[in-house]
Design a protein around this motif. Structure first.
Motif, PDB file in Angstrom:
ATOM      1  N   ARG A 202       0.827  -1.215   0.000  1.00  0.00           N
ATOM      2  CA  ARG A 202       0.000   0.000   0.000  1.00  0.00           C
ATOM      3  C   ARG A 202       0.857   1.259   0.000  1.00  0.00           C
ATOM      4  NH1 ARG A 202      -2.118   3.681  -0.836  1.00  0.00           N
ATOM      5  NH2 ARG A 202      -4.130   4.555  -0.237  1.00  0.00           N
TER       6      ARG A 202
ATOM      7  N   GLU B  14      -8.466  -2.239  -2.813  1.00  0.00           N
ATOM      8  CA  GLU B  14      -7.860  -1.025  -2.262  1.00  0.00           C
ATOM      9  C   GLU B  14      -6.627  -0.620  -3.066  1.00  0.00           C
ATOM     10  OE1 GLU B  14      -5.901   0.753   1.872  1.00  0.00           O
ATOM     11  OE2 GLU B  14      -7.251  -0.980   1.958  1.00  0.00           O
TER      12      GLU B  14
ATOM     13  N   GLU C 278      -6.867   2.879  -5.107  1.00  0.00           N
ATOM     14  CA  GLU C 278      -5.959   3.938  -4.668  1.00  0.00           C
ATOM     15  C   GLU C 278      -4.763   4.090  -5.612  1.00  0.00           C
ATOM     16  OE1 GLU C 278      -6.597   6.026  -2.184  1.00  0.00           O
ATOM     17  OE2 GLU C 278      -8.502   4.966  -1.929  1.00  0.00           O
TER      18      GLU C 278
END
Length: 365
Positions: A93, A141, A145
């Protein structure tokens, strides 16, 4: 106007003449049999690279990624994807955020997540501590993102939830790749039917083929997927490289490096995904079990090895530039020596040794 002269390798022919550049674009190809014997190929497009020059993409560090990209640029890779290995979600991430500025400024073409949704049996140099079944929460995600940053993800299609994940990636313009897999032939074809379009380093990290269960290698070669080939003469015997490339054809085969940070560096001890790697005589292996751990290859050497293995120069250049550019949707911008495209080019000696690199018409080396 800048002029580069030699044997110009276009997608369809080798033209002896002059390549005229107008600032950052290719303006014209002018035939001239007296132009010389340097070999001019399009800038390389590497979809699978973990680092080089002592710097890695795998830790999500933007300064390290910038240096790794610069190292490979000096070896002719004018477009590069940052490949991570299997990692905790937090690192994946953060890499999306940290690498976005490098994608925005053109240093990177995007991120390739090689894992962590891979087979434990075929993990190779992937850290088994980080392997897990596909998580749609994680994937959605990352993709949402990382729009425009996350460009490819490798998944083993036999894992629970893998087909759903592959379809999701396809539907959100992320290349879904099949790799590090123990899939059967039928499971492999199911992955392609779900939306997978790339084979991650064909043969390596895959169940071996067998005449009663062809497995993923034959499954991928017999499908519509584009197959990655590591042309370092270590991961693949030159004969096997030539066989796979001819079977798939230059529009379905691409050359990659799978390079790690040890590329261009002395033999010694390095690290990949939290595991120690020992490099000796340019071969990288895990200290714990001797598994091959990436390569120390650059794309200029990959091209030369492919031609030495018997592939036509035109085909090798398409595999190193045009076909991977197409996968990324960049053929209107780069990937070939064609008027109107970006002036990314690599100048080689007649024996295909690197001589000079230009990116957007600017000389790099």
């Amino acid at each position: 106007m800048t002029r580069v002269s030699g044997r110009i390798v276009t997608p369809d022919a080798v033209v002896t003449g002059h390549l005229d550049l107008d600032d950052d674009l290719i303006a014209a190809i002018v035939p001239d049999e007296t132009a010389g014997d340097d070999v001019i190929v399009p800038g390389f497009v590497d979809l699978h690279c973990h680092g080089g020059g002592g710097h890695t993409f795998t830790t999500g560090s933007a300064p390290a990624a910038r240096e790794a990209a610069a190292f490979h640029l000096r070896h002719g890779t004018t477009t590069i994807m940052a490949s991570l290995v299997s990692s905790p979600f937090a690192l994946m991430r953060s890499a999306v955020d940290d690498y976005r500025p490098l994608v925005d400024d053109g240093t990177l073409a995007g991120i390739h997540f090689e894992g962590p949704y891979l087979s434990g049996i075929r993990c190779g140099a992937q850290n088994p501590a980080f392997l897990r079944d596909p998580s749609m929460a994680e994937i959605t995600e990352l993709v949402s993102e990382g729009s425009g940053v996350v460009r490819m993800m490798t998944i083993a299609p036999e894992l629970p939830g893998a087909l759903e994940a592959i379809t999701y990636l396809r539907d959100h313009d992320v290349l879904a790749a099949i790799g590090h897999t123990d899939a059967t032939y039928d499971q492999t074809h199911a992955g392609v039917a779900a939306g997978a379009t790339v084979a991650t380093h064909l043969f390596n990290g895959m169940r071996p083929l067998h005449h009663r269960e062809p497995g993923p290698v034959v499954g991928l070669l017999s499908s519509t997927a584009t197959v990655e080939l590591i042309a370092d003469n270590i991961h693949l015997h030159p004969g096997m490289l030539a066989f796979a490339a001819r079977d798939a054809g230059p529009d379905r085969a691409i050359l990659i490096t799978d390079a790690m940070d040890a590329t261009g560096m002395p033999d010694g001890r390095y690290e990949l995904g939290g595991q120690e790697v020992i490099v000796a005589d340019r071969v990288a292996r895990l200290a714990v079990n001797g598994s091959i751990a990436g390569s120390t290859l650059t794309m200029d050497v990959a091209l030369r090895n492919a031609v030495t293995a018997g592939l036509p120069l035109i085909d090798a250049a398409r595999m190193a530039s045009t076909t991977p550019a197409r996968l990324l949707g960049l053929t209107k911008t780069l990937g070939a020596l064609t008027p109107g495209l970006r002036a990314d080019l690599v100048i080689l000696t007649p024996d295909l040794t690197l001589k000079s690199v230009l990116r957007s018409g600017t000389r790099i080396s």
